[in-house]
Design a protein around this motif. Structure first.
Motif, PDB file in Angstrom:
ATOM      1  N   ARG A 253      22.869  64.532  82.010  1.00  0.00           N
ATOM      2  CA  ARG A 253      21.825  64.874  80.941  1.00  0.00           C
ATOM      3  C   ARG A 253      21.215  63.750  80.487  1.00  0.00           C
ATOM      4  O   ARG A 253      21.914  62.930  79.984  1.00  0.00           O
ATOM      5  N   LEU A 254      20.010  63.939  80.383  1.00  0.00           N
ATOM      6  CA  LEU A 254      18.982  62.992  79.434  1.00  0.00           C
ATOM      7  C   LEU A 254      18.451  63.453  78.014  1.00  0.00           C
ATOM      8  O   LEU A 254      17.996  64.641  78.099  1.00  0.00           O
ATOM      9  N   TYR A 255      18.962  62.828  77.065  1.00  0.00           N
ATOM     10  CA  TYR A 255      18.412  63.218  75.685  1.00  0.00           C
ATOM     11  C   TYR A 255      17.428  62.323  75.191  1.00  0.00           C
ATOM     12  O   TYR A 255      17.253  60.998  75.576  1.00  0.00           O
ATOM     13  N   ALA A 256      16.581  62.706  74.348  1.00  0.00           N
ATOM     14  CA  ALA A 256      15.496  62.019  73.526  1.00  0.00           C
ATOM     15  C   ALA A 256      15.696  62.356  72.166  1.00  0.00           C
ATOM     16  O   ALA A 256      15.547  63.625  71.893  1.00  0.00           O
ATOM     17  N   PHE A 257      15.830  61.680  71.273  1.00  0.00           N
ATOM     18  CA  PHE A 257      16.144  61.899  69.968  1.00  0.00           C
ATOM     19  C   PHE A 257      14.899  61.342  69.017  1.00  0.00           C
ATOM     20  O   PHE A 257      14.357  60.167  69.298  1.00  0.00           O
ATOM     21  N   ASP A 258      14.717  62.151  68.100  1.00  0.00           N
ATOM     22  CA  ASP A 258      13.328  61.903  67.232  1.00  0.00           C
ATOM     23  C   ASP A 258      12.047  61.307  68.259  1.00  0.00           C
ATOM     24  O   ASP A 258      11.615  60.345  67.889  1.00  0.00           O
ATOM     25  N   MET A 259      11.588  62.315  68.853  1.00  0.00           N
ATOM     26  CA  MET A 259      10.660  62.002  69.642  1.00  0.00           C
ATOM     27  C   MET A 259       9.477  61.784  68.890  1.00  0.00           C
ATOM     28  O   MET A 259       8.500  61.045  69.528  1.00  0.00           O
ATOM     29  N   LEU A 260       9.140  62.027  67.586  1.00  0.00           N
ATOM     30  CA  LEU A 260       8.017  61.820  66.736  1.00  0.00           C
ATOM     31  C   LEU A 260       8.135  60.560  66.082  1.00  0.00           C
ATOM     32  O   LEU A 260       7.224  60.190  65.332  1.00  0.00           O
ATOM     33  N   GLY A 261       9.259  59.921  65.970  1.00  0.00           N
ATOM     34  CA  GLY A 261       9.393  58.803  65.304  1.00  0.00           C
ATOM     35  C   GLY A 261       9.305  58.791  63.726  1.00  0.00           C
ATOM     36  O   GLY A 261       9.085  57.890  63.109  1.00  0.00           O
ATOM     37  N   GLN A 262       9.720  60.018  63.143  1.00  0.00           N
ATOM     38  CA  GLN A 262       9.391  60.352  61.883  1.00  0.00           C
ATOM     39  C   GLN A 262      10.932  60.360  60.794  1.00  0.00           C
ATOM     40  O   GLN A 262      10.867  60.807  59.879  1.00  0.00           O
ATOM     41  N   ASN A 263      11.818  60.323  61.438  1.00  0.00           N
ATOM     42  CA  ASN A 263      13.313  60.601  60.889  1.00  0.00           C
ATOM     43  C   ASN A 263      13.588  59.647  59.682  1.00  0.00           C
ATOM     44  O   ASN A 263      13.172  58.613  59.903  1.00  0.00           O
ATOM     45  N   ARG A 264      14.093  60.387  58.501  1.00  0.00           N
ATOM     46  CA  ARG A 264      14.403  59.503  57.387  1.00  0.00           C
ATOM     47  C   ARG A 264      15.423  60.078  56.735  1.00  0.00           C
ATOM     48  O   ARG A 264      15.988  61.322  57.034  1.00  0.00           O
ATOM     49  N   SER A 265      16.292  59.355  56.065  1.00  0.00           N
ATOM     50  CA  SER A 265      17.422  59.843  55.293  1.00  0.00           C
ATOM     51  C   SER A 265      17.163  59.486  53.745  1.00  0.00           C
ATOM     52  O   SER A 265      17.087  58.291  53.177  1.00  0.00           O
ATOM     53  N   ILE A 266      16.840  60.484  52.855  1.00  0.00           N
ATOM     54  CA  ILE A 266      16.484  60.676  51.463  1.00  0.00           C
ATOM     55  C   ILE A 266      17.509  61.558  50.774  1.00  0.00           C
ATOM     56  O   ILE A 266      17.840  62.603  51.347  1.00  0.00           O
ATOM     57  N   GLN A 267      18.141  61.072  49.668  1.00  0.00           N
ATOM     58  CA  GLN A 267      19.068  61.725  48.876  1.00  0.00           C
ATOM     59  C   GLN A 267      18.942  61.518  47.633  1.00  0.00           C
ATOM     60  O   GLN A 267      18.725  60.449  47.192  1.00  0.00           O
ATOM     61  N   ARG A 268      19.156  62.528  46.700  1.00  0.00           N
ATOM     62  CA  ARG A 268      19.242  62.514  45.175  1.00  0.00           C
ATOM     63  C   ARG A 268      20.447  62.539  44.703  1.00  0.00           C
ATOM     64  O   ARG A 268      21.550  63.689  45.139  1.00  0.00           O
ATOM     65  N   ASN A 269      21.063  61.654  43.900  1.00  0.00           N
ATOM     66  CA  ASN A 269      22.288  61.743  43.405  1.00  0.00           C
ATOM     67  C   ASN A 269      22.071  61.876  41.716  1.00  0.00           C
ATOM     68  O   ASN A 269      21.377  61.257  40.928  1.00  0.00           O
ATOM     69  N   VAL A 270      22.688  63.026  40.968  1.00  0.00           N
ATOM     70  CA  VAL A 270      22.595  63.153  39.587  1.00  0.00           C
ATOM     71  C   VAL A 270      23.845  63.077  38.999  1.00  0.00           C
ATOM     72  O   VAL A 270      25.083  63.682  39.442  1.00  0.00           O
ATOM     73  N   THR A 271      24.088  62.178  38.057  1.00  0.00           N
ATOM     74  CA  THR A 271      25.118  62.029  37.401  1.00  0.00           C
ATOM     75  C   THR A 271      24.985  61.981  35.934  1.00  0.00           C
ATOM     76  O   THR A 271      23.839  62.216  35.380  1.00  0.00           O
TER      77      THR A 271
END
Length: 208
Positions: A140-158
């Motif tokens: 099997r051949l996989y292609a991940f994030d083909m559009l090149g837009q992946n991001r990791s954004i998170q909000r932490n509330v304390t």
């Protein structure tokens, strides 16, 4: 959490509606003053999942979450924020041992700090071929994030601060995987193979 499901016969699918509600209250001491951070959260979602045939299935889903962060002593930290995730997954067994998989995810962030209110699309896809006797093997051949837009954004509330974080992650990449079924039983010819991002077998029609 509440969930309600029903069949949708004309497209051979199931419709699931869900609602979630949460509330957190956290005490903290800031400059000898007690501050309570209170965050109610409400979420709504819907999922349409189908198994049209042994060779074709899809899933469409969308989930939205709204949160209100309120503070008793530091009202300048009060904020509202919103996130939404929508996804389409599609699996198709073409024939002669060939399988196609693809999933497209859209994420939206609103109410975060400047520069963090972003939306992006994440598109993954793969093509596989069953090989060997009784189709025990698969390449099997996989292609991940083909559009090149992946991001990791998170909000932490304390109880003392609100923090928005962005993490650098691996974007577009490709991978080739070979799997072989050692079981003595006959493997399913309609298996869609493994998905490494799902942690093991789980494609349409694949043996578990």
């Amino acid at each position: 959490m509440l969930s309600y499901g029903m069949p949708v016969g004309f497209i051979k699918s199931n419709l699931n509606l869900n609602a979630t509600a949460g509330y957190s209250r956290t005490p903290g001491l800031i400059n000898d003053v007690i501050n309570y951070s209170q965050t109610p959260t409400l979420g709504l979602g819907a999922v349409v999942s189908s198994n049209i045939s042994e060779r074709l299935d899809f899933t469409v889903s969308s989930n939205s979450n709204f949160s209100r962060a309120r503070n008793t002593a530091r009202t300048q930290l009060n904020t509202n924020y919103f996130t939404q995730n929508s996804q389409l997954r599609f699996n198709w067994i073409v024939g002669n041992g060939f399988t196609l998989q693809t999933d497209l995810t859209h994420r939206y962030n609103g109410g975060l700090a400047a520069g963090f209110n972003q939306q992006y699309a994440l598109w993954n896809a793969s093509i596989g071929k069953k090989i060997f006797e009784k189709q025990r093997g698969e390449i099997r051949l996989y292609a991940f994030d083909m559009l090149g837009q992946n991001r990791s954004i998170q909000r932490n509330v304390t109880e003392a601060y609100i923090e928005d974080t962005r993490t650098d992650i691996l974007q577009r990449y490709f991978m080739v995987m070979f799997t072989y079924n050692l079981r003595s039983g006959t493997g399913s010819p309609s298996g869609a193979g493994e998905r490494p991002d799902r942690g093991g077998p789980g494609g349409a029609g694949s043996p578990r």
